[in-house]
Design an enzyme around this catalytic site. Sequence first.
Site, PDB file in Angstrom:
ATOM      1  N   GLU B 334     -29.527  -5.046  24.008  1.00 18.50           N
ATOM      2  CA  GLU B 334     -29.138  -5.841  25.175  1.00 18.50           C
ATOM      3  C   GLU B 334     -29.956  -5.403  26.388  1.00 18.50           C
ATOM      4  OE1 GLU B 334     -24.777  -7.375  24.499  1.00 18.50           O
ATOM      5  OE2 GLU B 334     -24.728  -5.340  25.313  1.00 18.50           O
ATOM      6  N   CYS B 418     -17.835 -10.210  28.874  1.00 19.04           N
ATOM      7  CA  CYS B 418     -18.149  -9.564  30.151  1.00 19.04           C
ATOM      8  C   CYS B 418     -18.699 -10.553  31.161  1.00 19.04           C
ATOM      9  CB  CYS B 418     -19.150  -8.434  29.944  1.00 19.04           C
ATOM     10  SG  CYS B 418     -20.570  -8.906  28.942  1.00 19.04           S
TER      11      CYS B 418
END
Lengths: 651, 651
Positions: B334, B418
Amino acid sequence: MSTPVPVPNTPQLLSAAAPLREAAVPLPLADVLIQDHFWTPRLQVNREQGIDIQYGHLQDVGALDALDFSHPQPPLPIPVINNNQVTPVMWWDSDIAKWIEAASYSLETHPDPRLENLVDDAVARLAKAQQADGYLNSYFTGREPDKRWTNERDWHELYCAGHLIEAAVAHVQATGKRTLLEVVERYVALIAQVYGPGPGQKRGYPGHEEIELALMKLYRISTNPEHLALAEYFVNERGQQPAYFDLEAVARGDNPASFAFGSNEYAQAHKPVREQNEVVGHAVRAMYLYAGMADLAAELGDTDLLAACERLWDDLTTKRLYITGGLGPSKDNEGFTFDYDLPNDTAYAETCAAIALVFWAQRMLAITGDGRYADEMERSLYNNVLAGVSLDGRKYFYDNVLESRGDNHRWDWHPCPCCPPNLLRLLTSFGAYVYSRTESQLWVNLYVAGEAQVQLAGQDVRLKVQTEYPWDGEITLTTELAQPATFILKLRIPGWSQGAALTVDGQAVDTQNDQGYVTLTREWKSGTEIRLSLPMPVQRVWAHPAVRADAGLVALQRGPVVYCLEETDVHQHLHQVVLPDTSEVTAHFEPSLLEGVTVLTAQGRYDLPSENMALYSSTPPGAETISVTAVPYYAWDNREPGEMRVWLRRS
Amino acid sequence: MSTPVPVPNTPQLLSAAAPLREAAVPLPLADVLIQDHFWTPRLQVNREQGIDIQYGHLQDVGALDALDFSHPQPPLPIPVINNNQVTPVMWWDSDIAKWIEAASYSLETHPDPRLENLVDDAVARLAKAQQADGYLNSYFTGREPDKRWTNERDWHELYCAGHLIEAAVAHVQATGKRTLLEVVERYVALIAQVYGPGPGQKRGYPGHEEIELALMKLYRISTNPEHLALAEYFVNERGQQPAYFDLEAVARGDNPASFAFGSNEYAQAHKPVREQNEVVGHAVRAMYLYAGMADLAAELGDTDLLAACERLWDDLTTKRLYITGGLGPSKDNEGFTFDYDLPNDTAYAETCAAIALVFWAQRMLAITGDGRYADEMERSLYNNVLAGVSLDGRKYFYDNVLESRGDNHRWDWHPCPCCPPNLLRLLTSFGAYVYSRTESQLWVNLYVAGEAQVQLAGQDVRLKVQTEYPWDGEITLTTELAQPATFILKLRIPGWSQGAALTVDGQAVDTQNDQGYVTLTREWKSGTEIRLSLPMPVQRVWAHPAVRADAGLVALQRGPVVYCLEETDVHQHLHQVVLPDTSEVTAHFEPSLLEGVTVLTAQGRYDLPSENMALYSSTPPGAETISVTAVPYYAWDNREPGEMRVWLRRS
């Protein structure tokens, strides 16, 4: 003049009953002499380095020792694959078998008592490892005796059996020794008991196809109808519903829906093979299946099955094949994805898949006599296949990218070492791809300097070939025979060529060809000189516009050889190189480079950042003129590590 | 005129002792009125749809119920991540906290008793979930009470704490209610006992940074030096050797070498932060850390720490940032990979990362007054950030590709949710990014129609802004104040603009600017009209030649808005579209398209296969002329699913 092989049948022509075109068969390996500036060094390192190196690896990993169950089993190598469900140990027997097969081919052309002893020893170990009921698999016998035949989808039992069969056929043909043949015949008899449509039998088929084509090889020397029937059963049962792999999963307590590769497309078992129109799933599995289907179609004169092969071939070659003859773009399934998905930098294009395509192409060519199969066979051989091994014969590519940032390099060995012995056996049997024959015809499929010996019209015919192919398209073929005789010579006109010219004893002959071959029918005399001239200009090649990865790009090809840029010859950051359409590309032979290659050179441009150029700018970058040298793709990664690129930017 | 907030300190100017430039602070949200054709609809759906939708998801997944330990804990959602070591449940508290923070910002500008009750209820649940010693984490209290503080590298305890702190600060500022603030102050006191350099303390720091910037927010309202000290400790301890994460792994019986993400670079913990020069690892973690570092540098006047931030900023913006303001190209970590690695079709470019970049940019801008930070803030806001949510405010992108084959679509919800609450809190606090102020200056950082209210030179000043930005570069600003007063107005001249023109009451003013801002110092009267004209031609943008993915390609930008092609407007197979350099690109506003956008149109070419074109051919493809329409990137995937492409082929 063939090596006498005391087996029931040498490779034979199709049964006369087959309604298919009289199919061609390869010449026996011993009847093909290769004395070629291009191929001889490749075959020599394969024979002189590869066979021993790979034997050493099989010893080192413990694959040979695993056949001796009285000793502790060698440790499981890491990595295991798919959440511990599969380990490379499960296919160690196939590695041994491919090595025996390759070594046998080598013995056929290059007798070597030391090697023959090594082969005999491996065969003896296999024979000793065979169980009383005929079963032969070192993994299941040695480690998981209760799990025989419980997970054919994942566990490679029939795959290993297939390779043992191929090894046995090669071994008996090369040496006349029947030990391994008898072992596999017993094993096949057991398999035919276990699998089949009868009561109490498992209606299964291989997870990894291979045994189908192997059984066809076996049948051609055994003429045992059970061998043909078993191949036929495996091919036709595949993909029938309810899905065997799913039933098998449930039976062992697994959820078929949690199969790591999602669907039975992975193993081409999603629908009956005769209904398949798209190449899907694991690429090597697919190619082995199609090769087996072609064998079966030829043997049975099954035009429906052949039609399925032709549809699948069209699908592959019009939508899913790399310019290098690689196939199966995705690492995830080691296989196919969707139409025109041919990414260059993440190309999986497993060496085994290109080799397996050669196997399939050879069969399709034999059945149909259509040169388009020879074209793809040649494409794979001269590009993806040869790239699979280093020039010194000691390192191997598993996956074959067409664009590298410099971090792709050949392996000494691989956790899943399927490709090295596949290369080994293809190259030791290379002669089988050069010529083929029917009752009355000699076909020249590849242009390789050397000699073919063949009986035609009742007498020994020798065809000598002189050429510097693939660097030069001039080919001289000379006949040698005791008496004038009438037979047909078929000379391939490659699909890449334009303007081929042909003379026989100096007289021009029309090169109008039928499906990629010129047919020369005449009464041949000794000393007749046939000159074929295939002009070899440098070709700019464009991909079909639907290929996203190649949009706006161009590749360079000359003859059958696809070229690439390597950082060491050009510049770092090869994506900054542009080859203008107007730039003339010239070819010249470099005898000292990469063991002698024709290189291509041109003037190109190299993007440069404008002064103080930001990451993004409304001012275009500038450029400088650079000299661009391209080398054959197969020879890349044999010098300093660096970037590589087949598809080039153009302007 | 600010909403009175009975907390110790409203956001305050840097202490006078700081040697850094007098840093600017945002205006309180209630003092910024947004009445803008572009932003108002975006903020409205965010407020009116997003807040409730996300609350519903928090209820549905069980995140809120997990705070009640007297009930059975809700089931673990799948998928778990990293071989079962991490589950999204571990960061449920942060999702709740971000929702409270966002809802609090909304209450500041749009009071809503129903919402306030929901917030109070969530706060009450958190307060009830707090343990006697101050600990507050629903996962560890409810499921793994023995594992507190044992895996800070992976398990997000301090990350969740950070978000609780941010929520508490927002909540008290919006409502004056101190419940959550007191909860987090007790929790922070516990954390400060557990972590630190003293005897018996863990010399640890967060695996996922966040608490650093949160502690700085807390400190600015609490003025409790322990809060500053803890932030300082976490920042400075990070990356010291021996590596805490490795010691912690050994202590719990793990092998640090088997860390799923390979190295402590993943969490920017490979070396002390002051020695870091490259943005590495997980992108959101990196941005949160750098934002916290900037806060700390500003607070302490720490020019060394600021210099590290500036080096990291340069690295990011010159080598590792997408044209859309996205960052972190790789799904694997990520995060970041290597210089100029900015693939378009596999861009990860997490929405959270672009949001976090906005946070960092805001801080760097506040400290330095340098417009280049505002430029990147604007780039991310108008492109990657806004793309993160559908126009109807109901669906979210987690990763933001710049090229899609048609299989990238926004999620209703995500296993790791998120991004949605991050968007929620950014958009409900959007006013904080538009203006900033120092003692004597009002800064206009973004051009958004509406109004700012601010006390300057002892009196209430109102600045009205009229504009159709980003579709038009004409901006009219009008002052309103009771008495003439001298203060400084700073107007941003965006980095993308050329030829800006400015008048004050009709009189031309030089637009020579200092670091991206024109400084207007004068005695201001009510009704003064400032007109700023930023020409907005369509810009062709080239990437630095080192960016492999964009080689030979061009992007279109107008003002701050980056454009893309969508299949629905153009044609399938967007890779076949070519935009000639000579093709004029024109802009016009389409009021009914995508809620009103300026579209770009041009004549382009579309590759067509030549007749019966093979997969590879020595004949180039042909082309037809087509009309090409480009739409703003942020608005893509709001109509029929299809391909999308930012970087276009050119000729």
